[in-house]
Design an enzyme around this catalytic site. Sequence first.
Site, mmCIF file in Angstrom:
data_model
loop_
_atom_site.group_PDB
_atom_site.id
_atom_site.type_symbol
_atom_site.label_atom_id
_atom_site.label_comp_id
_atom_site.label_asym_id
_atom_site.label_seq_id
_atom_site.Cartn_x
_atom_site.Cartn_y
_atom_site.Cartn_z
ATOM 1 N N CYS A 153 -6.105 2.058 6.081
ATOM 2 C CA CYS A 153 -6.545 0.599 6.345
ATOM 3 C C CYS A 153 -6.292 0.167 7.627
ATOM 4 O O CYS A 153 -5.899 0.880 8.059
ATOM 5 C CB CYS A 153 -6.567 -0.995 5.183
ATOM 6 S SG CYS A 153 -4.826 -1.160 5.284
ATOM 7 N N GLU A 180 1.045 4.196 1.452
ATOM 8 C CA GLU A 180 1.284 4.394 3.309
ATOM 9 C C GLU A 180 2.705 3.377 3.370
ATOM 10 O O GLU A 180 3.276 4.266 4.107
ATOM 11 C CB GLU A 180 0.504 4.322 4.049
ATOM 12 C CG GLU A 180 -0.429 4.876 4.070
ATOM 13 C CD GLU A 180 -1.427 4.069 3.493
ATOM 14 O OE1 GLU A 180 -2.803 4.307 3.489
ATOM 15 O OE2 GLU A 180 -1.465 3.215 2.433
ATOM 16 N N CYS A 208 -2.377 0.001 7.497
ATOM 17 C CA CYS A 208 -2.021 0.467 7.611
ATOM 18 C C CYS A 208 -1.310 1.916 8.676
ATOM 19 O O CYS A 208 -0.668 1.876 9.044
ATOM 20 C CB CYS A 208 -2.205 1.664 6.380
ATOM 21 S SG CYS A 208 -1.681 0.484 4.690
ATOM 22 N N HIS A 226 0.919 -0.877 0.178
ATOM 23 C CA HIS A 226 0.183 -0.368 -0.280
ATOM 24 C C HIS A 226 0.709 1.376 0.299
ATOM 25 O O HIS A 226 1.966 1.282 0.329
ATOM 26 C CB HIS A 226 -1.267 0.111 1.320
ATOM 27 C CG HIS A 226 -2.020 -0.874 1.138
ATOM 28 N ND1 HIS A 226 -2.932 -1.021 2.014
ATOM 29 C CD2 HIS A 226 -1.788 -1.767 0.306
ATOM 30 C CE1 HIS A 226 -4.037 -1.792 1.613
ATOM 31 N NE2 HIS A 226 -3.097 -2.810 1.047
#
Length: 151
Positions: free
Chosen positions: A83, A55, A86, A53
């Site tokens: 999410c 992040e 993260c 992701h």
Amino acid sequence: MNSEYYMGLALEQARAAAAGGEVPVGAALVGPRGKVLAVGRNCPIEKNDPSAHAEINVIRAAALILNNYRLTGCDLYVTLEPCLMCAGSLITSRIKRLFYAAADPKTGAVKSLYQVLSDQRLNHQVEVVGGIMAEESSALLREFFRQRRKG
């Protein structure tokens, strides 16, 4: 620099993710003195890595640059509410502040579905500012998924 400048960098990354067929999420990680340490985008399909992701990618890059797994004093700008995975990484890395654009009612772990970053039972809380350039980010996401449904 202001929040919109940094979020603009994250939005550029989100556009690059969309161009590559990835969910359009981008991030920028900014050091304590306002220096951009890393920018990144979602790329789990490209990397065959479910943890890739935006992040996570910028946290990993900044930790290498700073030679420290603690990112104390750093701010994260991301185009979509993080999410659970993260959000956990923000806590573990000791990010000071999170600035996010669009809320994520399906998987958001900051305000929408869960409130992980403000949970007083955890050993670190992250300051949160939401809604920066939310319409631009939301429009990018809507268009991406509209195109996917068509194709």
